[in-house]
Design a protein around this motif. Structure first.
Motif, mmCIF file in Angstrom:
data_model
loop_
_atom_site.group_PDB
_atom_site.id
_atom_site.type_symbol
_atom_site.label_atom_id
_atom_site.label_comp_id
_atom_site.label_asym_id
_atom_site.label_seq_id
_atom_site.Cartn_x
_atom_site.Cartn_y
_atom_site.Cartn_z
ATOM 1 N N VAL A 1 0.860 -1.182 0.000
ATOM 2 C CA VAL A 1 0.000 0.000 0.000
ATOM 3 C C VAL A 1 0.899 1.236 0.000
ATOM 4 O O VAL A 1 1.953 1.260 0.652
ATOM 5 C CB VAL A 1 -0.950 0.005 1.220
ATOM 6 N N PHE A 2 0.466 2.251 -0.764
ATOM 7 C CA PHE A 2 1.248 3.484 -0.825
ATOM 8 C C PHE A 2 0.587 4.546 0.048
ATOM 9 O O PHE A 2 -0.620 4.746 0.000
ATOM 10 C CB PHE A 2 1.323 3.986 -2.275
ATOM 11 N N VAL A 3 1.406 5.227 0.846
ATOM 12 C CA VAL A 3 0.914 6.355 1.646
ATOM 13 C C VAL A 3 1.405 7.622 0.953
ATOM 14 O O VAL A 3 2.615 7.891 0.927
ATOM 15 C CB VAL A 3 1.429 6.286 3.097
ATOM 16 N N PRO A 4 0.510 8.350 0.354
ATOM 17 C CA PRO A 4 0.935 9.484 -0.487
ATOM 18 C C PRO A 4 1.541 10.637 0.322
ATOM 19 O O PRO A 4 1.409 10.701 1.543
ATOM 20 C CB PRO A 4 -0.360 9.920 -1.175
ATOM 21 N N ASP A 5 2.173 11.530 -0.429
ATOM 22 C CA ASP A 5 2.911 12.624 0.206
ATOM 23 C C ASP A 5 2.006 13.622 0.921
ATOM 24 O O ASP A 5 2.493 14.436 1.710
ATOM 25 C CB ASP A 5 3.739 13.355 -0.856
ATOM 26 N N ASN A 6 0.718 13.592 0.621
ATOM 27 C CA ASN A 6 -0.209 14.533 1.270
ATOM 28 C C ASN A 6 -1.116 13.822 2.288
ATOM 29 O O ASN A 6 -2.149 14.355 2.683
ATOM 30 C CB ASN A 6 -1.057 15.244 0.217
ATOM 31 N N ASP A 7 -0.739 12.624 2.662
ATOM 32 C CA ASP A 7 -1.590 11.843 3.574
ATOM 33 C C ASP A 7 -1.591 12.459 4.978
ATOM 34 O O ASP A 7 -0.613 13.074 5.407
ATOM 35 C CB ASP A 7 -1.061 10.406 3.659
ATOM 36 N N ALA A 8 -2.710 12.267 5.672
ATOM 37 C CA ALA A 8 -2.817 12.799 7.033
ATOM 38 C C ALA A 8 -1.817 12.131 7.983
ATOM 39 O O ALA A 8 -1.405 12.735 8.970
ATOM 40 C CB ALA A 8 -4.242 12.592 7.547
ATOM 41 N N PHE B 1 5.986 2.974 0.091
ATOM 42 C CA PHE B 1 5.160 1.786 -0.115
ATOM 43 C C PHE B 1 5.366 0.888 1.106
ATOM 44 O O PHE B 1 6.515 0.576 1.462
ATOM 45 C CB PHE B 1 5.593 1.025 -1.373
ATOM 46 N N TYR B 2 4.278 0.464 1.717
ATOM 47 C CA TYR B 2 4.342 -0.366 2.938
ATOM 48 C C TYR B 2 3.853 -1.767 2.628
ATOM 49 O O TYR B 2 2.812 -1.934 1.977
ATOM 50 C CB TYR B 2 3.476 0.236 4.045
ATOM 51 N N TYR B 3 4.574 -2.746 3.120
ATOM 52 C CA TYR B 3 4.057 -4.108 3.068
ATOM 53 C C TYR B 3 3.293 -4.330 4.369
ATOM 54 O O TYR B 3 3.830 -4.143 5.461
ATOM 55 C CB TYR B 3 5.202 -5.124 2.929
ATOM 56 N N LYS B 4 2.030 -4.727 4.230
ATOM 57 C CA LYS B 4 1.137 -4.733 5.397
ATOM 58 C C LYS B 4 1.457 -5.831 6.412
ATOM 59 O O LYS B 4 1.140 -5.697 7.595
ATOM 60 C CB LYS B 4 -0.314 -4.906 4.948
ATOM 61 N N LYS B 5 2.036 -6.919 5.943
ATOM 62 C CA LYS B 5 2.218 -8.085 6.833
ATOM 63 C C LYS B 5 3.650 -8.152 7.349
ATOM 64 O O LYS B 5 4.583 -7.733 6.660
ATOM 65 C CB LYS B 5 1.915 -9.377 6.067
ATOM 66 N N PRO B 6 3.828 -8.741 8.532
ATOM 67 C CA PRO B 6 5.203 -8.954 8.991
ATOM 68 C C PRO B 6 5.905 -9.983 8.101
ATOM 69 O O PRO B 6 5.268 -10.931 7.625
ATOM 70 C CB PRO B 6 5.036 -9.511 10.414
ATOM 71 N N VAL B 7 7.173 -9.757 7.879
ATOM 72 C CA VAL B 7 7.965 -10.677 7.062
ATOM 73 C C VAL B 7 8.834 -11.513 8.001
ATOM 74 O O VAL B 7 9.546 -10.972 8.851
ATOM 75 C CB VAL B 7 8.868 -9.908 6.077
ATOM 76 N N LYS B 8 8.761 -12.805 7.834
ATOM 77 C CA LYS B 8 9.513 -13.701 8.720
ATOM 78 C C LYS B 8 10.983 -13.786 8.293
ATOM 79 O O LYS B 8 11.302 -13.551 7.127
ATOM 80 C CB LYS B 8 8.893 -15.098 8.700
ATOM 81 N N PRO B 9 11.856 -14.146 9.230
ATOM 82 C CA PRO B 9 13.275 -14.294 8.882
ATOM 83 C C PRO B 9 13.449 -15.266 7.719
ATOM 84 O O PRO B 9 12.857 -16.344 7.697
ATOM 85 C CB PRO B 9 13.899 -14.842 10.162
ATOM 86 N N GLU C 1 12.377 -14.923 4.745
ATOM 87 C CA GLU C 1 11.360 -14.792 3.711
ATOM 88 C C GLU C 1 11.521 -13.472 2.957
ATOM 89 O O GLU C 1 12.120 -12.522 3.459
ATOM 90 C CB GLU C 1 9.956 -14.883 4.319
ATOM 91 N N THR C 2 10.938 -13.453 1.769
ATOM 92 C CA THR C 2 10.984 -12.251 0.929
ATOM 93 C C THR C 2 9.560 -11.855 0.594
ATOM 94 O O THR C 2 8.711 -12.717 0.326
ATOM 95 C CB THR C 2 11.774 -12.533 -0.365
ATOM 96 N N THR C 3 9.296 -10.573 0.580
ATOM 97 C CA THR C 3 7.951 -10.109 0.234
ATOM 98 C C THR C 3 7.655 -10.456 -1.220
ATOM 99 O O THR C 3 8.578 -10.643 -2.017
ATOM 100 C CB THR C 3 7.855 -8.583 0.378
ATOM 101 N N PRO C 4 6.390 -10.521 -1.568
ATOM 102 C CA PRO C 4 6.075 -10.556 -3.000
ATOM 103 C C PRO C 4 6.630 -9.280 -3.645
ATOM 104 O O PRO C 4 6.798 -8.261 -2.976
ATOM 105 C CB PRO C 4 4.539 -10.556 -3.018
ATOM 106 N N GLU C 5 6.900 -9.347 -4.937
ATOM 107 C CA GLU C 5 7.451 -8.163 -5.600
ATOM 108 C C GLU C 5 6.478 -6.991 -5.523
ATOM 109 O O GLU C 5 5.268 -7.157 -5.690
ATOM 110 C CB GLU C 5 7.746 -8.457 -7.076
ATOM 111 N N LEU C 6 7.038 -5.820 -5.252
ATOM 112 C CA LEU C 6 6.227 -4.599 -5.315
ATOM 113 C C LEU C 6 5.821 -4.359 -6.768
ATOM 114 O O LEU C 6 4.672 -4.038 -7.057
ATOM 115 C CB LEU C 6 7.045 -3.420 -4.775
ATOM 116 N N PHE C 7 6.763 -4.520 -7.663
ATOM 117 C CA PHE C 7 6.467 -4.532 -9.104
ATOM 118 C C PHE C 7 7.513 -5.399 -9.782
ATOM 119 O O PHE C 7 8.569 -5.704 -9.186
ATOM 120 C CB PHE C 7 6.408 -3.129 -9.698
#
Lengths: 231, 211
Positions: free
Chosen positions: B132-139, B147-155, B157-163
């Motif tokens: 999820v992206f938190v834009p530059d004008n976000d509250a 860009f934030y990965y919402k879930k904790p990443v275990k030792p 492990e690798t996140t799914p690709e952002l792109f």
């Protein structure tokens, strides 16, 4: 020898022979087993709630509760020795700011829950003996370049099968500036237990002959014997 | 003679004793990550062209504790960003403009690929992606721009690709384009009064870390 005497002599000989045969079975013996029970001093160092090689975060209290059980057949005095590693650390307060300059310091704190007492000049909290209640008695603190070693004695002798209360219940890595201790590296907090027969401790000073609890000085003297045994 | 023997026995006889010990090793917590990237050596940008490049960006947890990660991705200027696109699947490309409100879409086909005017950030939200992206004008001021990965990443492990790929639409005289990819991590657990508990989601973890 006339015939009568000859018959009488022959009869006596037969009688003697018969007696001799019978006497052979009139034997006797006596014995004692004399069983000696060899004394045995045995102990077991237990840490019921401790998991080895767990990950330690600063200030996270991890379960660690060393106790000593008498697994021998004699009464015994028991001791615990805990070595705390020292590192160059800048300690942080609860708000994350330094509370002092970087210095060689013990890397862990210890916490007790049942009857907490603090080693003077230290952050080592242990389950101490209180009035009328058994527990651990602080004996000595030895500060060397790489570690600090604490020695505690149990306030009373343990009979066979008995177990002490825990020396402490939890420990925690101190708060420090990140990377002063390399993440992923390992630190050891070795604990050693010693036991020695409680009776006939002629070499120790001040051991009460009436079976009452030993004084701090007596425990130190007894641990001195244990120290000599381990060297 | 008997006394002498007894004396010798007394000297040799030791007290009965016993010992036991444990080593008790702990491993110092390590919150560590590495950008995991598959980025084959790119060809030179061609003028007046849509230049497609493979660039698979994920984040690997190389430490020994679960962690939350965030990634900063940006081009050197807004002009370049407005002519650049990210793709999750290598087929559909979405605008790299850092504007989560760009919902309108006017797709155009380029060979076997589709170019969307919808922002990549908005597309992530539309997909309810774990990124999820938190834009530059976000509250949520402290969280802006990543860009934030919402879930904790275990030792390990690798996140799914952002792109997985990038498209840069060039003008007359394309120059070298730098795409910055920078990642950070924070422990997924907090210590309160000596007790370890999990943060209530990535926002709480990052807010705590950023003070």
């Amino acid at each position: 020898m006339d015939k009568k005497r000859l018959i009488a002599a022959a009869a006596a000989g037969v009688l003697l022979l018969a007696c001799g045969l019978s006497v052979a079975y009139f034997t006797d013996y006596d014995s004692r087993d004399n069983v000696f029970t060899v004394g045995k001093v045995g102990l077991e160092l237990n840490e019921e709630h401790y998991t080895d090689r767990q990950t330690a975060r600063p200030a996270e209290k991890l379960p660690k509760d060393p106790t000593v059980k008498n697994t021998g057949i004699n009464d015994e005095y028991v001791f615990l020795e805990v070595s705390v590693p020292k590192r160059e650390l800048t300690l942080l307060g609860d708000n994350g700011t330094p509370v002092g300059a970087k210095a060689l310091t013990e890397a862990f704190d210890f916490f007790a829950e049942e009857s907490p007492q603090t080693v003077s000049g230290s952050s080592f909290i242990y389950n101490g003996a209180a009035a009328g209640a058994e527990g651990w008695v602080f004996l000595e603190r030895n500060d060397s370049a790489g570690e600090v070693t604490y020695v505690f004695g149990y306030s009373r002798k343990l009979s066979a099968g008995e177990e002490t209360v825990s020396l402490f219940d939890k420990f925690a890595l101190k708060r420090f500036i990140e990377e002063e201790l390399t993440g992923g590296s390992r630190l050891s907090v070795p604990v050693r237990a010693y036991g020695i027969q409680a009776d006939s401790l002629d070499g120790a000073e001040g051991v009460p002959a009436d079976g009452s609890d030993p004084s701090v000085e007596a425990l130190r003297s007894i641990f001195g014997i244990c120290s000599n045994k381990k060297e | 003679m008997l006394l002498a023997v007894l004396g010798l026995a007394g000297a040799v006889m030791a007290y009965f004793g016993a010992t036991d010990d444990t080593e008790n090793t702990v491993e110092i917590a390590r919150d560590k990550i590495a950008v995991s990237e598959n980025f084959p050596t790119p060809s030179d940008l061609r003028a007046q062209s849509k230049n497609f490049y493979t660039k698979e960006v994920g984040v690997e947890n190389t430490g020994n504790v679960d962690c939350y990660v965030r990634v900063y991705v940006d081009f050197p200027d807004s002009g370049t960003a407005s002519r650049s696109y990210f793709s999750i699947d290598g087929t559909d490309y979405y605008s790299a403009v850092r504007d989560i409100s760009m919902t309108g879409d006017n797709p155009t086909v380029s060979g076997d690929r589709v170019i969307h005017t919808q922002s990549f950030a908005n597309r992530l939200r539309e997909l309810d992606s774990d990124w999820v992206f938190v834009p530059d004008n976000d509250a949520r001021e402290k969280l802006r721009g990543y860009f934030y990965y919402k879930k904790p990443v275990k030792p390990g492990e690798t996140t799914p690709e952002l792109f997985k790929s990038v498209m840069i639409d060039t003008g007359e005289a394309p120059e070298t384009v730098d795409l910055t990819v920078y990642a950070e991590s924070v422990d997924s657990m907090k210590i309160t009064n000596g007790e370890k508990t999990a943060y209530d989601g990535y926002e709480a973890a990052w807010n705590s870390f950023l003070g």
